[in-house]
Motif scaffolding. Structure first.
Motif, short mmCIF file in Angstrom:
data_model
loop_
_atom_site.label_atom_id
_atom_site.label_comp_id
_atom_site.label_asym_id
_atom_site.label_seq_id
_atom_site.Cartn_x
_atom_site.Cartn_y
_atom_site.Cartn_z
N VAL A 77 -11.51 6.12 -4.52
CA VAL A 77 -10.32 6.55 -5.37
C VAL A 77 -10.61 5.41 -6.68
O VAL A 77 -10.85 4.33 -6.19
CB VAL A 77 -8.99 6.46 -4.76
N VAL A 78 -10.57 5.92 -8.03
CA VAL A 78 -10.68 5.23 -9.13
C VAL A 78 -9.51 5.95 -9.93
O VAL A 78 -9.46 7.01 -10.42
CB VAL A 78 -12.03 5.40 -9.78
N LEU A 79 -9.01 4.73 -10.49
CA LEU A 79 -7.82 5.05 -11.36
C LEU A 79 -8.15 4.69 -12.86
O LEU A 79 -8.89 3.59 -13.14
CB LEU A 79 -6.62 4.25 -11.07
N VAL A 80 -8.29 5.83 -13.68
CA VAL A 80 -8.79 5.76 -15.03
C VAL A 80 -7.54 5.80 -15.93
O VAL A 80 -6.94 6.95 -15.85
CB VAL A 80 -9.85 6.65 -15.39
N THR A 107 -7.14 14.53 -10.57
CA THR A 107 -5.63 14.84 -10.90
C THR A 107 -5.16 13.66 -11.98
O THR A 107 -5.61 12.42 -12.10
CB THR A 107 -5.03 14.71 -9.50
N PHE A 108 -4.09 14.10 -12.53
CA PHE A 108 -3.10 13.38 -13.54
C PHE A 108 -2.08 12.63 -12.74
O PHE A 108 -1.54 13.48 -11.99
CB PHE A 108 -2.80 14.06 -14.57
N ASP A 150 0.75 11.77 -13.97
CA ASP A 150 2.02 12.22 -14.39
C ASP A 150 2.30 13.58 -13.53
O ASP A 150 3.54 13.91 -13.56
CB ASP A 150 2.24 12.49 -15.94
N GLU A 151 1.26 14.62 -13.28
CA GLU A 151 1.55 15.98 -12.89
C GLU A 151 1.79 15.50 -11.26
O GLU A 151 2.72 16.32 -10.60
CB GLU A 151 0.26 16.53 -12.77
N LYS A 152 1.32 14.40 -10.72
CA LYS A 152 1.60 14.18 -9.25
C LYS A 152 3.18 13.80 -9.34
O LYS A 152 3.59 14.14 -8.31
CB LYS A 152 0.74 12.76 -8.75
N PHE A 153 3.64 12.89 -10.26
CA PHE A 153 5.03 12.66 -10.04
C PHE A 153 5.81 13.83 -10.44
O PHE A 153 7.08 13.99 -9.79
CB PHE A 153 5.40 11.55 -11.15
N GLY A 154 5.24 14.73 -11.32
CA GLY A 154 6.18 16.13 -11.67
C GLY A 154 6.40 16.85 -10.29
O GLY A 154 7.40 17.61 -10.23
N GLU A 155 5.42 16.89 -9.54
CA GLU A 155 5.39 17.72 -8.37
C GLU A 155 6.54 17.14 -7.35
O GLU A 155 7.12 18.08 -6.50
CB GLU A 155 4.10 17.75 -7.44
N LEU A 156 7.04 16.13 -7.62
CA LEU A 156 8.05 15.32 -6.62
C LEU A 156 9.36 16.10 -6.82
O LEU A 156 10.17 16.28 -6.23
CB LEU A 156 8.31 13.86 -6.88
#
Length: 205
Positions: A30-33, A63-64, A66-72
């Motif tokens: 995993v790499v965070l950019v 994946t982005f 902000d989209e991951k948090f939006g799924e919550l």
């Protein structure tokens, strides 16, 4: 570097903040950019090319955050949209029903309105007379709806670990808006009846 950071939510706000250990262990999977907005397609393409040069045998999946948090909160946002649509439809249907009730009341009291105008009642008095009678059920319904809305909102907020308060002025403002919409709906028809020629209403069957 070792230290302690302030608590922060790394899951949904419906869950309490649990203990978290941030370790500097290398993770080659995993790499965070961090990307700047404005030129995302070119930046993503550049990252894909760089990844292909390093690990050509493995697919590049991204994946982005902000989209991951939006799924919550996807279900909450969907529920909000559905409730907004149905609330708008309910207000429209209520206004149509109130307008129909006003038309029926005015038609039934046409002679009374004509007699009042002949005896010297002003347009404002007739509008006030009709509005008071028709707004009474609106006020009763508002008084019933406020505690029901408070109970529903209170139960919904119980799903969150961090809850915000419900100040009293929100319900007062909602009641004022409801009465204002109902008053505008009633006033349109009442004004037309108050401005009508009384001789026609007294001459009719």
């Amino acid at each position: 570097m070792v230290g302690v950071v302030e608590d922060f939510n790394y899951t949904s706000l419906k869950q309490n903040i649990e203990p978290l250990v941030i370790a500097p262990n290398p993770d080659r999977n995993v790499v965070l950019v961090r990307l700047r907005s404005g030129n995302l397609p070119n930046d993503i393409e550049w990252i894909k090319n760089a990844y292909a040069r390093v690990a050509p045998m493995y697919p590049c999946e991204y994946t982005f955050l902000d989209e991951k948090f939006g799924e919550l909160y996807r279900n909450d946002l969907r529920q909000q949209n559905i409730l907004s649509i149905f609330s708008g439809l309910a207000i429209l249907i209520a206004c149509l029903g109130l307008f129909g009730l006003t038309s029926f009341t005015v038609t039934k009291r046409t002679r009374e309105i004509g007699v009042r105008k002949v005896l010297g009642s002003s347009v404002q008095n007739i509008i006030l007379l009709l509005s008071k009678e028709l707004l009474r059920p609106v006020l009763v319904a508002t008084l019933i709806a406020i505690p029901v809305a408070y109970a529903v909102m209170h139960n919904w907020l119980e799903n969150f670990a961090f809850r915000t308060g419900m100040p009293w002025w929100i319900f007062v403002l909602s009641a004022c808006i409801t009465v204002a919409i109902a008053l505008c709906t009633v006033t349109i028809k009442a004004t037309k009846a108050a401005l009508a020629n009384p001789t026609k209403s007294l001459r009719g069957d």
